[in-house]
Motif scaffolding. Sequence first.
Motif, PDB file in Angstrom:
ATOM      1  N   UNK A 228       7.808 -58.306  -5.666  1.00  0.00           N
ATOM      2  CA  UNK A 228       8.647 -59.164  -6.507  1.00  0.00           C
ATOM      3  C   UNK A 228       7.757 -60.290  -7.004  1.00  0.00           C
ATOM      4  N   UNK A 229       7.342 -60.207  -8.271  1.00  0.00           N
ATOM      5  CA  UNK A 229       6.450 -61.211  -8.841  1.00  0.00           C
ATOM      6  C   UNK A 229       6.854 -61.479 -10.278  1.00  0.00           C
ATOM      7  N   UNK A 230       6.140 -62.417 -10.914  1.00  0.00           N
ATOM      8  CA  UNK A 230       6.486 -62.784 -12.289  1.00  0.00           C
ATOM      9  C   UNK A 230       6.321 -61.616 -13.253  1.00  0.00           C
ATOM     10  N   UNK A 231       5.341 -60.760 -12.997  1.00  0.00           N
ATOM     11  CA  UNK A 231       5.036 -59.688 -13.946  1.00  0.00           C
ATOM     12  C   UNK A 231       5.562 -58.327 -13.518  1.00  0.00           C
TER      13      UNK A 231
ATOM     14  N   UNK B 206       9.422 -52.212 -12.775  1.00  0.00           N
ATOM     15  CA  UNK B 206       9.754 -52.951 -13.990  1.00  0.00           C
ATOM     16  C   UNK B 206       8.601 -53.914 -14.225  1.00  0.00           C
ATOM     17  N   UNK B 207       7.819 -53.645 -15.272  1.00  0.00           N
ATOM     18  CA  UNK B 207       6.601 -54.402 -15.544  1.00  0.00           C
ATOM     19  C   UNK B 207       6.747 -55.147 -16.860  1.00  0.00           C
ATOM     20  N   UNK B 208       6.442 -56.441 -16.850  1.00  0.00           N
ATOM     21  CA  UNK B 208       6.576 -57.239 -18.061  1.00  0.00           C
ATOM     22  C   UNK B 208       5.425 -56.953 -19.017  1.00  0.00           C
ATOM     23  N   UNK B 209       5.755 -56.607 -20.246  1.00  0.00           N
ATOM     24  CA  UNK B 209       4.779 -56.426 -21.306  1.00  0.00           C
ATOM     25  C   UNK B 209       4.801 -57.650 -22.204  1.00  0.00           C
ATOM     26  N   UNK B 210       3.647 -58.223 -22.471  1.00  0.00           N
ATOM     27  CA  UNK B 210       3.594 -59.413 -23.316  1.00  0.00           C
ATOM     28  C   UNK B 210       3.570 -60.680 -22.484  1.00  0.00           C
ATOM     29  N   UNK B 211       3.265 -61.808 -23.139  1.00  0.00           N
ATOM     30  CA  UNK B 211       3.159 -63.104 -22.470  1.00  0.00           C
ATOM     31  C   UNK B 211       4.049 -64.115 -23.174  1.00  0.00           C
TER      32      UNK B 211
END
Length: 249
Positions: free
Chosen positions: A162-165, A184-189
């Motif tokens: 469980x992390x920001x990205x 679930x992986x964050x794409x983009x900043x």
Amino acid sequence: MTSSELWTRATADRYDAEESERSSAAFLGPTLTFLADLARDGRALEFAIGTGRVGVPLRESGVPVAGIELSGPMAAVLRRKIDEDKLPVTIGDMATTIVPGEFTLVYLVYNTITNLLTQDEQVECFRNAARHLTPGGRFVIELGVPPLRFLPPGQVAVPFDVSDRHLGFDTFDLVEQVLVSHHFTRDGDGGDNRYRRDSSRHRYAWPAELDLMARLEGLELERRVEDWSGEPFTENSAKHISVWRKPSP
């Protein structure tokens, strides 16, 4: 062909970036030392070598390495790093594919044996390792211990990151002994909060079950530790590094 899911080109192209921490020299140091000590002056064979996260630096350290890889796109990424004559890779599954020669070390890292989704296929993987090993050679597996004690009655999911990205959790089918890893992986900043969803199926196995698979193929448990640094394996260990030896005549 086994039941392993086939990794796509899109997955292969982003794999190294997503595993950059596990690819660092600091992280891989104990792994490479552990494997090189077991290979001695012989050859090493990596099952499911992927993009060469371990195999390439092990070869660069002086250990002759060959690989088996099911995914052509993953092998293509590896090939951009090192020539075929320095690290040959055979496209095929790790349960039945045979490569020329004998090896003092066969190894599987990062839970990869769980890509084989049936017990029979995992037994065949041990058989394939045994047929490639010289007498006295070792088969090494890195594998997590199934975290079933974290499942209270009625719960089927356990988070592992469980992390920001990234948000990762496993769901379990306790009857079939299969887990599905969800990512679930964050794409983009910045303000871009798009997330990419991925999942993969795995058959989990206990250390004792692996020991029985090894015995069926004439391999003997030599050592089991918690990590590549050799810390003792205990009831609280989240993973294990297990070493089985092919007896000498």
